[in-house]
Write an enzyme that holds these catalytic residues in place. Structure first.
Site, PDB file in Angstrom:
ATOM      1  N   LYS A   1       0.817  -1.222   0.000  1.00 30.77           N
ATOM      2  CA  LYS A   1       0.000   0.000   0.000  1.00 30.77           C
ATOM      3  C   LYS A   1       0.838   1.253   0.000  1.00 30.77           C
ATOM      4  CE  LYS A   1      -4.489  -1.401   1.596  1.00 30.77           C
ATOM      5  NZ  LYS A   1      -5.559  -1.219   2.587  1.00 30.77           N
TER       6      LYS A   1
ATOM      7  N   LYS B   1      -4.456  -9.988  -7.251  1.00 32.05           N
ATOM      8  CA  LYS B   1      -5.666 -10.122  -6.439  1.00 32.05           C
ATOM      9  C   LYS B   1      -6.755  -9.173  -6.950  1.00 32.05           C
ATOM     10  CE  LYS B   1      -5.437  -8.225  -2.397  1.00 32.05           C
ATOM     11  NZ  LYS B   1      -5.111  -7.809  -1.029  1.00 32.05           N
TER      12      LYS B   1
ATOM     13  N   LYS C   1     -10.062  -3.427  -4.464  1.00 28.35           N
ATOM     14  CA  LYS C   1     -10.870  -2.211  -4.544  1.00 28.35           C
ATOM     15  C   LYS C   1     -10.104  -1.107  -5.261  1.00 28.35           C
ATOM     16  CE  LYS C   1     -12.990  -3.127  -0.005  1.00 28.35           C
ATOM     17  NZ  LYS C   1     -12.566  -3.042   1.404  1.00 28.35           N
TER      18      LYS C   1
END
Ligand code: TYM
Length: 345
Positions: free
Chosen positions: A114, A197, A200
């Site tokens: 992230k 993956k 969002k």
């Protein structure tokens, strides 16, 4: 009805709730609520570790609550609430910031992903995120946590924190929580790239199926989903455990992902799916996948939209949930404060 323990799990209100969240987590939340005392949380404190527009955050919080309800979580039995409304989470997280070690957080792969290359500019909240997650779980002394595979490392850290707390203070207070990583879709992959993956934050809408996609969007996204030129894998692709072999997974990640999604939506095993569709062209299999997706997800999306238009109802569910959650967490926090040595006059 058996009660096997207490479950806690959370979903971030960061928008773009997708099929991975549903199949990997929320669908299991629904099934588990019958056997466990269940607490399901919209983790708004976690969401703000990356800046959120306040208006959008409010809407996204209601969206996740609506998804919980639409998927079939019963708010009279299970607890549904948003994290910021129960102050024990932030309180216990501070204590855990002092138990957890820098070396442990440095190993967290989600932070690395992230924060990306610009680590210096990541919020300190993003770095301490797993400590807050441990606080979420342990504020209720939850025994089990249903999640997708990507949260496994955070749950190991939760156990490390519980154990270190117990050792540091010479108590046997926090349980060592068990992850529940269940079903055939513990890691749903992007429809555009079977090695990534479903997430969002992927910029491509075509990488994910949204829980609010209608039949046309579902059909288009499934039709455009990446595959390879070979037909659907057959029984030869299975190992002795009746799962797809590691070789086939590595060679045909997109094909294997669609089989996993189909199997979970159709409530059947991988073996049943490859028996039924093995050898057929992917174009036919995709039609079957669209049908089952429309059948299973359609009603959830419709109910979510209805609930999101009824803010009063969703807010009342969250308020009631927060009160019931606080009633469990507050006494636990008080005991922790006593253990740590905080005077409570
Ligand atoms: P979040 O909001 O990213 O995801 C919510 C849940 O969905 C699962 N999930 C997936 N499962 C299968 N395939 C995928 N592609 C996929 N993407 C997401 C996640 O594993 C998760 O179960 N840190 C957590 C939220 C959290 C939490 C907690 C969870 C905060 N506190 C305490 C459990 C217990 C998160 O970011 O989930």
């Amino acid at each position: 009805m058996t009660n096997k323990g207490r479950i806690f799990s959370g979903v971030q209100p960061t928008g773009n709730l997708h099929l991975g969240n549903y199949l990997g987590a929320i669908r299991n939340f629904v099934n588990l609520q019958h056997d466990y005392e269940a607490i399901y949380c919209v983790v708004d404190l976690h969401a703000i570790t990356v800046w959120q527009d306040p208006k959008v955050l409010r809407a996204n919080t209601r969206e996740i609550a609506a998804a919980f309800l639409a998927a079939g979580i019963d708010p009279t039995k299970s607890i549904i609430f948003n994290q910021s409304q129960v102050s024990a989470h932030a309180n216990l997280a501070w204590i855990f910031n002092c138990v957890s070690r820098l070396g442990w957080l440095n190993r967290m792969t989600q932070f690395k992903d992230k924060a990306g290359k610009n680590r210096e500019n990541a919020s300190t909240g993003l770095y301490a995120y797993p400590n807050l997650m441990a606080a979420d779980i342990l504020a209720y002394k939850a025994t089990h946590v249903p999640v997708g595979e990507d949260q496994k490392q955070h749950l190991e850290l939760t156990r490390d924190i519980a154990q270190k707390f117990n050792n540091d203070f010479g108590v046997d207070y926090f349980p060592l929580t068990e992850p529940l990583i269940l079903g055939t879709s513990t890691r749903v992959m992007s429809l555009r790239d079977g090695t990534k993956k479903m997430s969002k934050s992927d910029p491509s809408e075509y990488s994910r199926i949204s829980l609010m996609d209608g039949p046309d969007e579902l059909q288009q996204k499934v039709r455009k989903a990446k595959t390879d030129p070979l037909p659907v894998p057959d029984l030869e692709a299975l190992d002795d455990k009746r799962e797809i072999t590691a070789d086939v997974k590595a060679e045909r990640p997109e094909a294997v992902n669609l089989i996993g999604i189909f199997s979970t939506l159709a409530n059947q095993t991988t073996e049943e799916t490859v028996k039924e569709y093995g050898g057929q062209p992917f174009s036919d299999f995709k039609k079957a996948l669209t049908d089952v997706a429309v059948e299973r997800l359609g009603p959830i999306g419709t109910e979510m939209k209805r609930l999101m238009a009824d803010e009063g109802h969703v807010d009342a569910v969250l308020k009631d949930g927060a009160e019931r959650a606080a009633a469990i967490a507050e006494p636990i926090l008080n005991e922790v404060q006593d253990i740590v040595g905080f005077l409570r006059p």
